[in-house]
Design a protein around this motif. Sequence first.
Motif, PDB file in Angstrom:
ATOM      1  N   PHE A  40      38.074  49.436  43.229  1.00 19.40           N
ATOM      2  CA  PHE A  40      39.277  48.607  43.114  1.00 19.40           C
ATOM      3  C   PHE A  40      38.993  47.161  43.512  1.00 19.40           C
ATOM      4  N   PHE A  41      38.324  46.969  44.646  1.00 24.29           N
ATOM      5  CA  PHE A  41      38.027  45.620  45.115  1.00 24.29           C
ATOM      6  C   PHE A  41      37.089  44.880  44.167  1.00 24.29           C
ATOM      7  N   ALA A  42      36.304  45.602  43.410  1.00 22.98           N
ATOM      8  CA  ALA A  42      35.385  44.969  42.453  1.00 22.98           C
ATOM      9  C   ALA A  42      36.095  44.504  41.185  1.00 22.98           C
ATOM     10  N   LEU A  43      37.330  44.939  40.970  1.00 22.51           N
ATOM     11  CA  LEU A  43      38.051  44.560  39.751  1.00 22.51           C
ATOM     12  C   LEU A  43      38.335  43.070  39.692  1.00 22.51           C
ATOM     13  N   THR A  44      38.812  42.513  40.783  1.00 22.65           N
ATOM     14  CA  THR A  44      39.214  41.107  40.807  1.00 22.65           C
ATOM     15  C   THR A  44      39.263  40.620  42.254  1.00 22.65           C
ATOM     16  N   PRO A  45      39.060  39.338  42.485  1.00 25.06           N
ATOM     17  CA  PRO A  45      39.181  38.819  43.846  1.00 25.06           C
ATOM     18  C   PRO A  45      40.598  38.982  44.419  1.00 25.06           C
ATOM     19  N   LEU A  46      41.584  39.111  43.577  1.00 26.21           N
ATOM     20  CA  LEU A  46      42.960  39.287  44.033  1.00 26.21           C
ATOM     21  C   LEU A  46      43.234  40.694  44.561  1.00 26.21           C
ATOM     22  N   ALA A  47      42.329  41.617  44.341  1.00 20.06           N
ATOM     23  CA  ALA A  47      42.533  43.010  44.728  1.00 20.06           C
ATOM     24  C   ALA A  47      42.685  43.164  46.241  1.00 20.06           C
ATOM     25  N   VAL A  48      41.986  42.363  46.998  1.00 22.46           N
ATOM     26  CA  VAL A  48      42.067  42.461  48.461  1.00 22.46           C
ATOM     27  C   VAL A  48      43.480  42.102  48.925  1.00 22.46           C
ATOM     28  N   ALA A  79      40.985  44.503  30.662  1.00 25.53           N
ATOM     29  CA  ALA A  79      42.416  44.691  30.406  1.00 25.53           C
ATOM     30  C   ALA A  79      43.214  44.532  31.689  1.00 25.53           C
ATOM     31  N   TRP A  80      42.687  45.033  32.792  1.00 30.23           N
ATOM     32  CA  TRP A  80      43.389  44.970  34.073  1.00 30.23           C
ATOM     33  C   TRP A  80      43.378  43.557  34.640  1.00 30.23           C
ATOM     34  N   CYS A  81      42.263  42.886  34.525  1.00 30.61           N
ATOM     35  CA  CYS A  81      42.075  41.610  35.187  1.00 30.61           C
ATOM     36  C   CYS A  81      42.569  40.426  34.359  1.00 30.61           C
ATOM     37  N   GLY A  82      43.004  40.683  33.148  1.00 30.98           N
ATOM     38  CA  GLY A  82      43.484  39.595  32.302  1.00 30.98           C
ATOM     39  C   GLY A  82      42.377  38.703  31.789  1.00 30.98           C
ATOM     40  N   ARG A  83      41.198  39.255  31.653  1.00 35.03           N
ATOM     41  CA  ARG A  83      40.057  38.457  31.159  1.00 35.03           C
ATOM     42  C   ARG A  83      40.040  38.454  29.653  1.00 35.03           C
TER      43      ARG A  83
END
Length: 83
Positions: A40-48, A79-83
């Motif tokens: 989960f934390f690897a998905l995006t910096p905002l995950a934390v 898809a999750w991270c909006g990339r």
Amino acid sequence: MIARHARSFERHRDIEDPDHPKVLVAQRRHARDAQVLRRFFALTPLAVRYHAGLLERRGHALVHVRKIVALAEIHGDDAWCGR
């Protein structure tokens, strides 16, 4: 000492304390939860920050994290991270 139980002379029968597997199950669950959190934390910096918000709400943060990770695996990280 590894274990203590009454001696059994029956053949092809395992004797075990029912509490012994509980420790192993808890260790496996903890390891699995830690792996999901790392993913989960690897998905995006905002995950934390998102995770911290989930914890503040006193809900079941890990349940939500598992669902998000499952969706990311189905639809891809982009898809999750909006990339």
